[in-house]
Every structure is written in structure tokens, then in C-alpha cells.
Design a protein around this motif. Structure first.
Motif, short mmCIF file in Angstrom:
data_model
loop_
_atom_site.label_atom_id
_atom_site.label_comp_id
_atom_site.label_asym_id
_atom_site.label_seq_id
_atom_site.Cartn_x
_atom_site.Cartn_y
_atom_site.Cartn_z
N UNK A 10 0.89 -1.38 0.02
CA UNK A 10 0.05 -0.11 0.05
C UNK A 10 0.82 1.37 -0.03
N UNK A 11 2.16 1.26 0.03
CA UNK A 11 3.04 2.30 0.32
C UNK A 11 2.72 3.22 1.47
N UNK A 12 2.12 2.45 2.38
CA UNK A 12 1.67 3.18 3.69
C UNK A 12 2.61 2.52 4.86
N UNK A 43 -5.39 -4.39 1.41
CA UNK A 43 -4.90 -3.41 0.82
C UNK A 43 -6.02 -2.55 0.40
N UNK A 44 -7.06 -2.94 -0.06
CA UNK A 44 -8.32 -2.33 -0.81
C UNK A 44 -8.92 -1.47 0.38
N UNK A 45 -8.89 -2.01 1.57
CA UNK A 45 -9.51 -1.21 2.76
C UNK A 45 -8.39 0.01 2.99
N UNK A 46 -7.28 -0.27 3.13
CA UNK A 46 -6.36 1.06 3.21
C UNK A 46 -6.45 2.04 2.14
N UNK A 47 -6.44 1.48 0.96
CA UNK A 47 -6.94 2.71 -0.17
C UNK A 47 -8.33 3.15 0.17
N UNK A 48 -9.10 2.63 0.64
CA UNK A 48 -10.66 3.29 0.97
C UNK A 48 -10.28 4.25 1.94
N UNK A 49 -9.62 3.69 3.03
CA UNK A 49 -9.37 4.88 4.03
C UNK A 49 -8.55 5.89 3.89
N UNK A 50 -7.72 5.80 2.81
CA UNK A 50 -6.92 7.15 2.18
C UNK A 50 -7.70 7.91 1.42
N UNK A 51 -8.57 7.25 0.79
CA UNK A 51 -9.21 8.22 0.05
C UNK A 51 -10.41 9.02 0.79
N UNK A 53 -9.95 9.91 3.74
CA UNK A 53 -9.34 10.74 4.57
C UNK A 53 -8.83 12.10 3.62
N UNK A 54 -8.51 11.75 2.41
CA UNK A 54 -8.20 12.59 1.28
C UNK A 54 -9.51 13.61 0.85
N UNK A 55 -10.48 13.03 1.02
CA UNK A 55 -11.70 13.78 0.67
C UNK A 55 -12.30 14.59 2.00
N UNK A 56 -11.59 14.74 3.08
CA UNK A 56 -11.52 15.44 4.18
C UNK A 56 -12.33 14.96 5.49
N UNK A 57 -12.46 13.40 5.33
CA UNK A 57 -13.23 13.08 6.67
C UNK A 57 -12.28 12.60 7.56
N UNK A 58 -12.49 12.75 8.99
CA UNK A 58 -11.40 12.43 9.95
C UNK A 58 -11.72 11.00 10.07
N UNK A 59 -10.46 10.47 10.94
CA UNK A 59 -10.63 9.26 11.36
C UNK A 59 -11.78 8.99 12.34
N UNK A 60 -12.38 9.77 13.08
CA UNK A 60 -13.66 9.68 13.72
C UNK A 60 -14.83 9.51 12.94
#
Length: 122
Positions: A10-12, A43-51, A53-60
Motif C-alpha cells: 500500500x506504500x503506507x 490493501x483495498x481497505x487501506x486505499x479506501x481509508x486513504x481516499x 481521508x483525502x476527501x476530508x473525513x476525519x478518522x472519527x
């Protein structure tokens, strides 16, 4: 797969993957030795989380969406009251930030023009 493999795929960083786990965004299994073991779709889950976050959603925000609003097959946000509330709230926050930045830009443009007008002609 182990955390190092997930990091490579994932390069994370492993540190960030552990943070996602601490925040309740990833839920690896533990093997007999206590090592994290991630599913093949991680890896797909991580990509989705990154997407998200990039859209402005917080981890919460993301954590609150996981139980009711994430389709675990497509990894897309599904329509429900909670998902709509979260996304609309972040969209509204972004609109407010954009408006504030536009006001700042306008004030800076006035200041810049004032400074340019005060400078001696070369």
C-alpha cells in the motif's frame, strides 16, 4: 499477510497502519505469536481509508461510518442517515473554509495593490 507486507503493498508506513488500527479503522487478526495478520482485501481497505481521508473525513468520521455505511464488498460508502449526515457536515465545513479563504484572498489582494501603489516607479 503481515503488517510489513501490507505496508509494501500500500506504500503506507507500518506506523500509520498501526495508527489506523488504534483508531478502529483496521482490524487485523492476531496469530499465535501475537503478530498482526491482515486479510487479502486489506490493501483495498487501506486505499479506501486513504481516499476518505483525502476527501476530508476525519478518522472519527470514518470509524463512525464503518459499522453502518461501508459495504465490505465494494468498500464504498452506502446511503444511510449517518453517512449522509457525516458527508454533508464535512461538505458544509469545506464550504465555510473556502468562503473564509476567499475573504482572506480578497483582503490580501487589496493589501498587495496598496503596497504596489506605494512603491516608487522604477
Amino acid at each position: 499477510m503481515l503488517i510489513g507486507e501490507l505496508a509494501r503493498r500500500t506504500s503506507v508506513s507500518t506506523r500509520l497502519l498501526r495508527y489506523y488500527e488504534e483508531q478502529g479503522l483496521l482490524r487485523p487478526q492476531r496469530d499465535a505469536l501475537g503478530y498482526r495478520s491482515y486479510a487479502e482485501d486489506a490493501p483495498e481497505e487501506v486505499a479506501h481509508i486513504r481516499d476518505m481521508l483525502a476527501a476530508g473525513l476525519s478518522t472519527e468520521d470514518i470509524r463512525s461510518l464503518l459499522p453502518c455505511a461501508i459495504d465490505h464488498v465494494t468498500k464504498e460508502i452506502q446511503a444511510c442517515d449517518r453517512s449522509l449526515d457525516v458527508v454533508e457536515s464535512r461538505h458544509s465545513d469545506l464550504d465555510d473554509k473556502i468562503a473564509a479563504l476567499e475573504r482572506q484572498r480578497g483582503l490580501l489582494a487589496v493589501k498587495r495593490a496598496s503596497i504596489r501603489d506605494a512603491m516608487p516607479v522604477r
